[in-house]
Design a protein around this motif. Structure first.
Motif, PDB file in Angstrom:
ATOM      1  N   ASN A 165     -12.058  13.161  55.053  1.00 32.92           N
ATOM      2  CA  ASN A 165     -12.150  13.215  56.516  1.00 32.92           C
ATOM      3  C   ASN A 165     -11.341  14.354  57.128  1.00 32.92           C
ATOM      4  O   ASN A 165     -11.686  14.857  58.185  1.00 32.92           O
ATOM      5  N   ASP A 166     -10.246  14.717  56.491  1.00 31.88           N
ATOM      6  CA  ASP A 166      -9.391  15.792  56.993  1.00 31.88           C
ATOM      7  C   ASP A 166      -8.995  16.658  55.804  1.00 31.88           C
ATOM      8  O   ASP A 166      -8.059  16.342  55.077  1.00 31.88           O
ATOM      9  N   ARG A 167      -9.704  17.739  55.574  1.00 35.41           N
ATOM     10  CA  ARG A 167      -9.503  18.580  54.389  1.00 35.41           C
ATOM     11  C   ARG A 167      -8.122  19.229  54.340  1.00 35.41           C
ATOM     12  O   ARG A 167      -7.708  19.725  53.309  1.00 35.41           O
ATOM     13  N   ARG A 168      -7.392  19.206  55.465  1.00 34.74           N
ATOM     14  CA  ARG A 168      -6.030  19.745  55.462  1.00 34.74           C
ATOM     15  C   ARG A 168      -5.056  18.793  54.773  1.00 34.74           C
ATOM     16  O   ARG A 168      -3.999  19.201  54.325  1.00 34.74           O
ATOM     17  N   PHE A 169      -5.413  17.528  54.708  1.00 33.66           N
ATOM     18  CA  PHE A 169      -4.535  16.502  54.142  1.00 33.66           C
ATOM     19  C   PHE A 169      -4.764  16.406  52.634  1.00 33.66           C
ATOM     20  O   PHE A 169      -5.862  16.111  52.184  1.00 33.66           O
ATOM     21  N   ILE A 170      -3.711  16.686  51.868  1.00 30.84           N
ATOM     22  CA  ILE A 170      -3.805  16.685  50.406  1.00 30.84           C
ATOM     23  C   ILE A 170      -2.853  15.633  49.852  1.00 30.84           C
ATOM     24  O   ILE A 170      -1.676  15.611  50.187  1.00 30.84           O
ATOM     25  N   THR A 171      -3.395  14.771  49.006  1.00 31.30           N
ATOM     26  CA  THR A 171      -2.584  13.757  48.340  1.00 31.30           C
ATOM     27  C   THR A 171      -2.361  14.183  46.896  1.00 31.30           C
ATOM     28  O   THR A 171      -3.277  14.654  46.236  1.00 31.30           O
ATOM     29  N   ILE A 172      -1.134  13.993  46.426  1.00 34.66           N
ATOM     30  CA  ILE A 172      -0.776  14.358  45.061  1.00 34.66           C
ATOM     31  C   ILE A 172      -0.727  13.090  44.215  1.00 34.66           C
ATOM     32  O   ILE A 172      -0.096  12.101  44.585  1.00 34.66           O
ATOM     33  N   TYR A 173      -1.409  13.151  43.082  1.00 29.49           N
ATOM     34  CA  TYR A 173      -1.473  12.034  42.140  1.00 29.49           C
ATOM     35  C   TYR A 173      -0.858  12.445  40.813  1.00 29.49           C
ATOM     36  O   TYR A 173      -0.991  13.600  40.390  1.00 29.49           O
ATOM     37  N   LEU A 174      -0.242  11.510  40.162  1.00 32.33           N
ATOM     38  CA  LEU A 174       0.255  11.704  38.814  1.00 32.33           C
ATOM     39  C   LEU A 174      -0.927  11.575  37.843  1.00 32.33           C
ATOM     40  O   LEU A 174      -1.708  10.632  37.952  1.00 32.33           O
ATOM     41  N   THR A 175      -1.092  12.517  36.939  1.00 29.84           N
ATOM     42  CA  THR A 175      -2.135  12.406  35.926  1.00 29.84           C
ATOM     43  C   THR A 175      -1.618  11.519  34.788  1.00 29.84           C
ATOM     44  O   THR A 175      -0.422  11.180  34.737  1.00 29.84           O
ATOM     45  N   SER A 176      -2.475  11.196  33.852  1.00 30.10           N
ATOM     46  CA  SER A 176      -2.023  10.393  32.708  1.00 30.10           C
ATOM     47  C   SER A 176      -0.982  11.167  31.895  1.00 30.10           C
ATOM     48  O   SER A 176      -0.009  10.578  31.409  1.00 30.10           O
ATOM     49  N   ASP A 177      -1.145  12.500  31.782  1.00 35.25           N
ATOM     50  CA  ASP A 177      -0.136  13.312  31.094  1.00 35.25           C
ATOM     51  C   ASP A 177       1.196  13.270  31.835  1.00 35.25           C
ATOM     52  O   ASP A 177       2.264  13.169  31.224  1.00 35.25           O
ATOM     53  N   GLY A 178       1.131  13.341  33.164  1.00 42.47           N
ATOM     54  CA  GLY A 178       2.342  13.266  33.973  1.00 42.47           C
ATOM     55  C   GLY A 178       3.018  11.914  33.843  1.00 42.47           C
ATOM     56  O   GLY A 178       4.247  11.822  33.715  1.00 42.47           O
ATOM     57  N   LYS A 179       2.218  10.866  33.862  1.00 42.23           N
ATOM     58  CA  LYS A 179       2.765   9.507  33.718  1.00 42.23           C
ATOM     59  C   LYS A 179       3.412   9.342  32.350  1.00 42.23           C
ATOM     60  O   LYS A 179       4.516   8.793  32.239  1.00 42.23           O
ATOM     61  N   ASN A 180       2.741   9.824  31.310  1.00 39.98           N
ATOM     62  CA  ASN A 180       3.308   9.727  29.960  1.00 39.98           C
ATOM     63  C   ASN A 180       4.632  10.476  29.858  1.00 39.98           C
ATOM     64  O   ASN A 180       5.585   9.982  29.244  1.00 39.98           O
ATOM     65  N   LEU A 181       4.708  11.665  30.468  1.00 36.69           N
ATOM     66  CA  LEU A 181       5.943  12.455  30.407  1.00 36.69           C
ATOM     67  C   LEU A 181       7.081  11.753  31.130  1.00 36.69           C
ATOM     68  O   LEU A 181       8.171  11.602  30.571  1.00 36.69           O
ATOM     69  N   ILE A 182       6.844  11.299  32.345  1.00 30.95           N
ATOM     70  CA  ILE A 182       7.937  10.679  33.107  1.00 30.95           C
ATOM     71  C   ILE A 182       8.363   9.359  32.464  1.00 30.95           C
ATOM     72  O   ILE A 182       9.549   9.027  32.440  1.00 30.95           O
ATOM     73  N   GLU A 183       7.414   8.619  31.904  1.00 27.34           N
ATOM     74  CA  GLU A 183       7.782   7.374  31.210  1.00 27.34           C
ATOM     75  C   GLU A 183       8.621   7.658  29.969  1.00 27.34           C
ATOM     76  O   GLU A 183       9.482   6.864  29.603  1.00 27.34           O
ATOM     77  N   LYS A 184       8.389   8.794  29.359  1.00 23.62           N
ATOM     78  CA  LYS A 184       9.140   9.185  28.161  1.00 23.62           C
ATOM     79  C   LYS A 184      10.561   9.633  28.514  1.00 23.62           C
ATOM     80  O   LYS A 184      11.521   9.284  27.830  1.00 23.62           O
ATOM     81  N   ILE A 185      10.710  10.421  29.593  1.00 18.10           N
ATOM     82  CA  ILE A 185      12.016  11.032  29.877  1.00 18.10           C
ATOM     83  C   ILE A 185      12.886  10.247  30.851  1.00 18.10           C
ATOM     84  O   ILE A 185      14.100  10.418  30.864  1.00 18.10           O
ATOM     85  N   PHE A 186      12.285   9.389  31.668  1.00 19.48           N
ATOM     86  CA  PHE A 186      13.073   8.708  32.694  1.00 19.48           C
ATOM     87  C   PHE A 186      14.149   7.779  32.125  1.00 19.48           C
ATOM     88  O   PHE A 186      15.281   7.781  32.626  1.00 19.48           O
ATOM     89  N   PRO A 187      13.869   6.990  31.082  1.00 23.09           N
ATOM     90  CA  PRO A 187      14.930   6.104  30.562  1.00 23.09           C
ATOM     91  C   PRO A 187      16.187   6.856  30.116  1.00 23.09           C
ATOM     92  O   PRO A 187      17.306   6.410  30.394  1.00 23.09           O
ATOM     93  N   ASP A 188      16.034   8.007  29.454  1.00 26.86           N
ATOM     94  CA  ASP A 188      17.206   8.794  29.045  1.00 26.86           C
ATOM     95  C   ASP A 188      17.938   9.371  30.253  1.00 26.86           C
ATOM     96  O   ASP A 188      19.163   9.481  30.247  1.00 26.86           O
ATOM     97  N   HIS A 189      17.170   9.727  31.271  1.00 28.71           N
ATOM     98  CA  HIS A 189      17.775  10.234  32.506  1.00 28.71           C
ATOM     99  C   HIS A 189      18.661   9.158  33.142  1.00 28.71           C
ATOM    100  O   HIS A 189      19.793   9.430  33.546  1.00 28.71           O
ATOM    101  N   VAL A 190      18.148   7.946  33.195  1.00 32.61           N
ATOM    102  CA  VAL A 190      18.916   6.823  33.747  1.00 32.61           C
ATOM    103  C   VAL A 190      20.180   6.584  32.921  1.00 32.61           C
ATOM    104  O   VAL A 190      21.261   6.357  33.482  1.00 32.61           O
ATOM    105  N   LYS A 191      20.060   6.667  31.604  1.00 36.41           N
ATOM    106  CA  LYS A 191      21.234   6.483  30.732  1.00 36.41           C
ATOM    107  C   LYS A 191      22.293   7.539  31.007  1.00 36.41           C
ATOM    108  O   LYS A 191      23.495   7.231  31.043  1.00 36.41           O
ATOM    109  N   ARG A 192      21.856   8.805  31.176  1.00 39.00           N
ATOM    110  CA  ARG A 192      22.824   9.878  31.460  1.00 39.00           C
ATOM    111  C   ARG A 192      23.540   9.635  32.785  1.00 39.00           C
ATOM    112  O   ARG A 192      24.762   9.799  32.884  1.00 39.00           O
ATOM    113  N   ILE A 193      22.779   9.236  33.787  1.00 39.20           N
ATOM    114  CA  ILE A 193      23.395   8.976  35.100  1.00 39.20           C
ATOM    115  C   ILE A 193      24.354   7.795  35.007  1.00 39.20           C
ATOM    116  O   ILE A 193      25.482   7.847  35.521  1.00 39.20           O
ATOM    117  N   THR A 194      23.927   6.735  34.348  1.00 35.32           N
ATOM    118  CA  THR A 194      24.778   5.548  34.187  1.00 35.32           C
ATOM    119  C   THR A 194      26.060   5.918  33.456  1.00 35.32           C
ATOM    120  O   THR A 194      27.160   5.493  33.848  1.00 35.32           O
TER     121      THR A 194
END
Length: 149
Positions: A94-123
């Motif tokens: 309806n409004d071509r100026r409006f762009i939504t960003i989605y995580l791809t399956s590759d993006g989801k796999n990457l963040i699921e892989k790296i996020f737990p270690d990131h949380v451990k480092r912060i903790t």
């Protein structure tokens, strides 16, 4: 090391505190994000992936606000993530100026892989502070960050 500025007591205290806050933030950030270079992602790219993972699809403007980046900068960050097939842009019908960003399956796999270690480092980094000190620091940072002029 504090400021060498010779102003009023209030000015020197504010500058010293500012320097300590900046140095602590830079040092902490460098330690927490050290592994990002091995993954060939920037701190901003990680912020986008993490935001999309936890919040779901977002428009570019919202993503920029979440990770504190300008519209020009967030566009470049998303461009680079899109080239690696970690995110995709979808224009609104309806409004071509409006762009939504989605995580791809590759993006989801990457963040699921790296996020737990990131949380451990912060903790681990924050383990130097007691729970009460962490709560206090959180309240102080929020107060400072939300100050309106």
């Amino acid at each position: 090391m504090g400021t060498k500025f010779k102003g009023s007591k209030k000015e020197v205290q504010a500058l010293d505190t500012f320097i300590k806050l900046n140095r602590a933030t830079e040092s902490l950030s460098a330690r927490v994000t050290a592994d990002f270079s091995k993954l060939n992602i920037s701190e901003s790219q990680f912020g986008v992936l993490e935001s999309l993972y936890h919040l779901g699809p977002l428009c570019q403007k919202s993503l920029g606000s979440k990770i504190l980046k300008s519209t020009g900068n967030i566009t470049l960050v998303i461009d680079n993530l899109e080239k690696r097939n970690l995110v995709e842009r979808v224009r609104d019908n309806n409004d071509r100026r409006f762009i939504t960003i989605y995580l791809t399956s590759d993006g989801k796999n990457l963040i699921e892989k790296i996020f737990p270690d990131h949380v451990k480092r912060i903790t681990n980094e924050f383990s130097i502070l007691t729970a009460e000190e962490q709560d206090m620091l959180g309240r102080i940072c929020k107060k400072l960050g939300k100050r309106e002029i």
